[in-house]
Design a protein around this motif. Structure first.
Motif, PDB file in Angstrom:
ATOM      1  N   PHE A  93      10.206   4.973   2.159  1.00 40.37           N
ATOM      2  CA  PHE A  93      10.156   3.536   2.456  1.00 40.37           C
ATOM      3  C   PHE A  93      11.351   2.813   1.845  1.00 40.37           C
ATOM      4  O   PHE A  93      11.661   2.986   0.668  1.00 40.37           O
ATOM      5  CB  PHE A  93       8.854   2.946   1.916  1.00 40.37           C
ATOM      6  CG  PHE A  93       8.715   1.462   2.127  1.00 40.37           C
ATOM      7  CD1 PHE A  93       8.676   0.934   3.408  1.00 40.37           C
ATOM      8  CD2 PHE A  93       8.623   0.597   1.047  1.00 40.37           C
ATOM      9  CE1 PHE A  93       8.549  -0.432   3.619  1.00 40.37           C
ATOM     10  CE2 PHE A  93       8.487  -0.773   1.244  1.00 40.37           C
ATOM     11  CZ  PHE A  93       8.461  -1.289   2.530  1.00 40.37           C
ATOM     12  N   LYS A  94      12.019   1.992   2.669  1.00 37.02           N
ATOM     13  CA  LYS A  94      13.218   1.296   2.218  1.00 37.02           C
ATOM     14  C   LYS A  94      13.115  -0.233   2.284  1.00 37.02           C
ATOM     15  O   LYS A  94      13.839  -0.936   1.581  1.00 37.02           O
ATOM     16  CB  LYS A  94      14.426   1.736   3.064  1.00 37.02           C
ATOM     17  CG  LYS A  94      14.782   3.215   2.928  1.00 37.02           C
ATOM     18  CD  LYS A  94      15.202   3.546   1.508  1.00 37.02           C
ATOM     19  CE  LYS A  94      15.661   4.987   1.398  1.00 37.02           C
ATOM     20  NZ  LYS A  94      16.013   5.345  -0.003  1.00 37.02           N
ATOM     21  N   GLY A  95      12.256  -0.767   3.144  1.00 33.87           N
ATOM     22  CA  GLY A  95      12.194  -2.213   3.249  1.00 33.87           C
ATOM     23  C   GLY A  95      11.406  -2.668   4.463  1.00 33.87           C
ATOM     24  O   GLY A  95      10.728  -1.871   5.119  1.00 33.87           O
ATOM     25  N   GLU A 138       0.835  -1.205   0.000  1.00 32.70           N
ATOM     26  CA  GLU A 138       0.000   0.000   0.000  1.00 32.70           C
ATOM     27  C   GLU A 138       0.870   1.255   0.000  1.00 32.70           C
ATOM     28  O   GLU A 138       0.590   2.228  -0.713  1.00 32.70           O
ATOM     29  CB  GLU A 138      -0.907   0.017   1.234  1.00 32.70           C
ATOM     30  CG  GLU A 138      -2.151  -0.839   1.125  1.00 32.70           C
ATOM     31  CD  GLU A 138      -3.120  -0.323   0.075  1.00 32.70           C
ATOM     32  OE1 GLU A 138      -3.492   0.867   0.109  1.00 32.70           O
ATOM     33  OE2 GLU A 138      -3.491  -1.119  -0.811  1.00 32.70           O
ATOM     34  N   VAL A 139       1.926   1.227   0.810  1.00 33.38           N
ATOM     35  CA  VAL A 139       2.837   2.369   0.882  1.00 33.38           C
ATOM     36  C   VAL A 139       3.496   2.605  -0.474  1.00 33.38           C
ATOM     37  O   VAL A 139       3.584   3.739  -0.964  1.00 33.38           O
ATOM     38  CB  VAL A 139       3.900   2.157   1.981  1.00 33.38           C
ATOM     39  CG1 VAL A 139       5.004   3.212   1.894  1.00 33.38           C
ATOM     40  CG2 VAL A 139       3.245   2.184   3.357  1.00 33.38           C
ATOM     41  N   VAL A 140       3.954   1.531  -1.112  1.00 30.75           N
ATOM     42  CA  VAL A 140       4.612   1.645  -2.418  1.00 30.75           C
ATOM     43  C   VAL A 140       3.634   2.181  -3.464  1.00 30.75           C
ATOM     44  O   VAL A 140       3.996   3.046  -4.282  1.00 30.75           O
ATOM     45  CB  VAL A 140       5.189   0.287  -2.854  1.00 30.75           C
ATOM     46  CG1 VAL A 140       5.666   0.330  -4.299  1.00 30.75           C
ATOM     47  CG2 VAL A 140       6.339  -0.112  -1.935  1.00 30.75           C
ATOM     48  N   LYS A 141       2.402   1.687  -3.446  1.00 33.06           N
ATOM     49  CA  LYS A 141       1.397   2.199  -4.387  1.00 33.06           C
ATOM     50  C   LYS A 141       1.177   3.693  -4.163  1.00 33.06           C
ATOM     51  O   LYS A 141       1.014   4.454  -5.128  1.00 33.06           O
ATOM     52  CB  LYS A 141       0.077   1.441  -4.229  1.00 33.06           C
ATOM     53  CG  LYS A 141       0.075   0.046  -4.832  1.00 33.06           C
ATOM     54  CD  LYS A 141      -1.334  -0.515  -4.975  1.00 33.06           C
ATOM     55  CE  LYS A 141      -2.046  -0.626  -3.653  1.00 33.06           C
ATOM     56  NZ  LYS A 141      -3.404  -1.214  -3.797  1.00 33.06           N
ATOM     57  N   GLY A 142       1.167   4.100  -2.898  1.00 35.71           N
ATOM     58  CA  GLY A 142       1.002   5.513  -2.594  1.00 35.71           C
ATOM     59  C   GLY A 142       2.150   6.354  -3.119  1.00 35.71           C
ATOM     60  O   GLY A 142       1.951   7.435  -3.669  1.00 35.71           O
ATOM     61  N   HIS A 187       5.789 -10.531  -1.680  1.00 35.89           N
ATOM     62  CA  HIS A 187       7.239 -10.528  -1.474  1.00 35.89           C
ATOM     63  C   HIS A 187       7.979 -10.406  -2.803  1.00 35.89           C
ATOM     64  O   HIS A 187       8.984  -9.682  -2.904  1.00 35.89           O
ATOM     65  CB  HIS A 187       7.674 -11.792  -0.739  1.00 35.89           C
ATOM     66  CG  HIS A 187       7.283 -11.823   0.703  1.00 35.89           C
ATOM     67  ND1 HIS A 187       7.783 -10.931   1.621  1.00 35.89           N
ATOM     68  CD2 HIS A 187       6.432 -12.644   1.392  1.00 35.89           C
ATOM     69  CE1 HIS A 187       7.263 -11.193   2.826  1.00 35.89           C
ATOM     70  NE2 HIS A 187       6.446 -12.217   2.700  1.00 35.89           N
ATOM     71  N   LYS A 188       7.496 -11.117  -3.810  1.00 39.33           N
ATOM     72  CA  LYS A 188       8.148 -11.036  -5.121  1.00 39.33           C
ATOM     73  C   LYS A 188       8.088  -9.621  -5.677  1.00 39.33           C
ATOM     74  O   LYS A 188       9.092  -9.071  -6.140  1.00 39.33           O
ATOM     75  CB  LYS A 188       7.472 -12.008  -6.096  1.00 39.33           C
ATOM     76  CG  LYS A 188       7.890 -13.459  -5.930  1.00 39.33           C
ATOM     77  CD  LYS A 188       7.252 -14.329  -7.005  1.00 39.33           C
ATOM     78  CE  LYS A 188       7.744 -15.763  -6.905  1.00 39.33           C
ATOM     79  NZ  LYS A 188       7.098 -16.635  -7.924  1.00 39.33           N
ATOM     80  N   LYS A 189       6.911  -9.020  -5.634  1.00 40.29           N
ATOM     81  CA  LYS A 189       6.761  -7.668  -6.178  1.00 40.29           C
ATOM     82  C   LYS A 189       7.645  -6.675  -5.441  1.00 40.29           C
ATOM     83  O   LYS A 189       8.326  -5.846  -6.059  1.00 40.29           O
ATOM     84  CB  LYS A 189       5.294  -7.232  -6.088  1.00 40.29           C
ATOM     85  CG  LYS A 189       4.369  -7.951  -7.056  1.00 40.29           C
ATOM     86  CD  LYS A 189       2.932  -7.485  -6.879  1.00 40.29           C
ATOM     87  CE  LYS A 189       1.998  -8.187  -7.859  1.00 40.29           C
ATOM     88  NZ  LYS A 189       0.578  -7.771  -7.644  1.00 40.29           N
ATOM     89  N   LEU A 190       7.654  -6.745  -4.121  1.00 43.54           N
ATOM     90  CA  LEU A 190       8.405  -5.767  -3.322  1.00 43.54           C
ATOM     91  C   LEU A 190       9.909  -5.911  -3.499  1.00 43.54           C
ATOM     92  O   LEU A 190      10.630  -4.920  -3.639  1.00 43.54           O
ATOM     93  CB  LEU A 190       8.026  -5.904  -1.847  1.00 43.54           C
ATOM     94  CG  LEU A 190       6.605  -5.457  -1.482  1.00 43.54           C
ATOM     95  CD1 LEU A 190       6.204  -5.991  -0.111  1.00 43.54           C
ATOM     96  CD2 LEU A 190       6.492  -3.931  -1.514  1.00 43.54           C
ATOM     97  N   THR A 191      10.390  -7.155  -3.484  1.00 48.07           N
ATOM     98  CA  THR A 191      11.839  -7.357  -3.600  1.00 48.07           C
ATOM     99  C   THR A 191      12.330  -7.093  -5.022  1.00 48.07           C
ATOM    100  O   THR A 191      13.432  -6.555  -5.207  1.00 48.07           O
ATOM    101  CB  THR A 191      12.238  -8.766  -3.146  1.00 48.07           C
ATOM    102  OG1 THR A 191      11.414  -9.746  -3.824  1.00 48.07           O
ATOM    103  CG2 THR A 191      12.060  -8.932  -1.646  1.00 48.07           C
ATOM    104  N   ILE A 192      11.556  -7.448  -6.033  1.00 48.15           N
ATOM    105  CA  ILE A 192      11.942  -7.160  -7.418  1.00 48.15           C
ATOM    106  C   ILE A 192      12.047  -5.650  -7.632  1.00 48.15           C
ATOM    107  O   ILE A 192      12.879  -5.158  -8.399  1.00 48.15           O
ATOM    108  CB  ILE A 192      10.934  -7.779  -8.411  1.00 48.15           C
ATOM    109  CG1 ILE A 192      11.062  -9.309  -8.426  1.00 48.15           C
ATOM    110  CG2 ILE A 192      11.125  -7.217  -9.808  1.00 48.15           C
ATOM    111  CD1 ILE A 192      12.383  -9.813  -8.972  1.00 48.15           C
ATOM    112  N   MET A 193      11.209  -4.886  -6.924  1.00 49.80           N
ATOM    113  CA  MET A 193      11.269  -3.427  -7.033  1.00 49.80           C
ATOM    114  C   MET A 193      12.453  -2.836  -6.275  1.00 49.80           C
ATOM    115  O   MET A 193      12.688  -1.633  -6.316  1.00 49.80           O
ATOM    116  CB  MET A 193       9.969  -2.797  -6.528  1.00 49.80           C
ATOM    117  CG  MET A 193       8.809  -2.942  -7.496  1.00 49.80           C
ATOM    118  SD  MET A 193       7.350  -1.974  -7.007  1.00 49.80           S
ATOM    119  CE  MET A 193       6.682  -2.988  -5.684  1.00 49.80           C
TER     120      MET A 193
END
Length: 398
Positions: A116-118, A101-105, A304-310
């Motif tokens: 946001f870093k991780g 949600e944070v990344v989408k924002g 997890h895949k989406k977040l780490t790939i980004m």
């Protein structure tokens, strides 16, 4: 989390409030931390809109994101700080869904922009297949069931959803072997119904002594989910069975709430920590009955895949003596992502001693175990937890 700046200590004088003492291994020594009671209705949180008490994974992530945006609006001096999200147990769901949600924002240009870093997750539920199939390899590897029982279960049970009579009979042997163990840490004693015939006296573990708990919780209901381990936190679509529904007479196996209950329901304490009085937010309870919760976000592996790939950093850690969310499932799902191993399985140290093992992958993913720790790592191994947390935050090798 159990990494806050204070620990409780029961008063030696009956009737007096518990006292606080500093936690020498608090994570707040190396970072500023927001502790959030979420979803609305748990802990000291409440909502004036009672419909908020019927919620789920996706709504909770959305609500928490809204809270963070409001918080950073109120305290913009923290906006430049690197921001990480952390949690344990069912936060294996809360953390990735909130992170997304944070990344989408951020990508949507929502203000303020969170740096946001991780994220970090300890003994977190993730996926029904991996978590659901982690229990038997764990108890076998820990020497809690014999080779013959292990082989029998493998022959009799064709998969996680098998409910045949043959499979059930094999699982009964497993249950008999682990029945009286502490599901959150197999090294710690577990206490049972004081009205039940005792087979002998055992001394209180240190955590119970500190909390001043004398009443023994009731045993776990082993058949709550058919053959599934009752407090094994698998991720299944639909309503999440809450602790009050799992417990008999309101007791949760091997968990003490006596000191926290007396402390957090004291009027002066509530005033001092700026919490609402009981008349507004209700009493603090270890297990609230006022919310209804649905798991509606599916498997966390996709997140997890989406977040780490980004490019976001992820530290996935496990106390290796937790039977509730065994490390065997967490090790398996992190490996299943198929990322290249860049730091092969090796020991890591704290205080010049081996404190556990880790394996690091590309895309900033690290899986780490903490030797001898249970379900809540900072509670069982506070020094080691602060060590790996500090090193990871600083980008150093653990």
């Amino acid at each position: 989390m159990h990494a806050g700046p204070f620990n409780f200590e029961a008063s030696k004088t009956e009737g007096n409030l518990p006292t606080l003492h500093l936690n020498p291994y608090s994570w707040s020594k190396v970072s500023s931390i927001i502790y959030l009671d979420s979803p609305a209705g748990v802990g000291l949180s409440y909502s004036k809109n009672s419909s908020k008490y019927q919620t789920g994974d996706l709504q909770t992530a959305s609500d928490t994101h809204a809270f963070l945006l409001k918080w950073f609006e109120e305290f913009p001096e923290f906006l430049d700080n690197p921001f990480y999200i952390s949690g344990e147990s069912y936060a294996g769901i809360y953390v990735p869904t909130l992170a997304y949600e944070v990344v989408k924002g951020i990508k949507g240009g929502i203000k303020p922009v969170i740096n946001f870093k991780g994220y970090l997750i300890g003994n977190g539920v993730t996926d029904i297949y991996f978590d659901g199939n982690a229990f038997i390899p764990f108890v076998h590897g820990m020497g809690l069931i014999s080779d013959s029982i292990y082989e029998e279960v493998k022959r009799s049970c064709k998969g996680n959803d098998d409910i045949s009579n043959l499979c059930s009979k094999s699982y009964d042997k497993v249950y008999r072997a682990v029945d009286n163990l502490n599901v959150y840490d197999i090294l710690e004693p577990c206490y049972h119904n004081p009205n039940k015939a005792s087979k002998g006296n055992v001394s209180l573990p240190s955590s119970f002594k500190e909390l001043g708990k004398t009443e023994k919780p009731l045993p776990v209901r082993k058949r709550m989910f058919g053959r599934a381990w009752p407090l094994r936190a698998t991720v299944k679509e639909g309503p999440v069975t809450l602790w009050p529904q799992l417990a008999e007479d309101g007791h949760i196996p091997c968990v003490s709430d006596e000191v926290a209950t007396s402390w957090l329901n004291n009027q002066q304490v509530r005033q001092a920590i700026h919490a609402q009085p009981e008349s507004v937010s209700g009493p603090w309870e270890l297990c609230t009955r006022r919310i209804g919760y649905k798991h509606d976000a599916g498997s966390m592996i996709t997140y997890h895949k989406k977040l780490t790939i980004m490019g976001y950093r992820a530290l996935i850690f496990s106390g290796d003596h937790d039977m509730c969310v065994p490390f065997t499932g967490t090790e398996a799902w992190t490996r299943s992502l198929g990322y290249k191993i860049i730091d092969e399985w090796r020991p890591w140290t704290s205080n010049d001693q081996v404190a556990g093992y880790l394996q690091a992958y590309n895309h900033n993913l690290t899986f780490l175990t903490v030797k001898g720790a249970g379900h809540t790592v900072p509670e069982y191994k506070p020094r080691e937890a602060l060590d790996f947390y500090s090193r990871w935050l600083e980008g150093k090798s653990i």
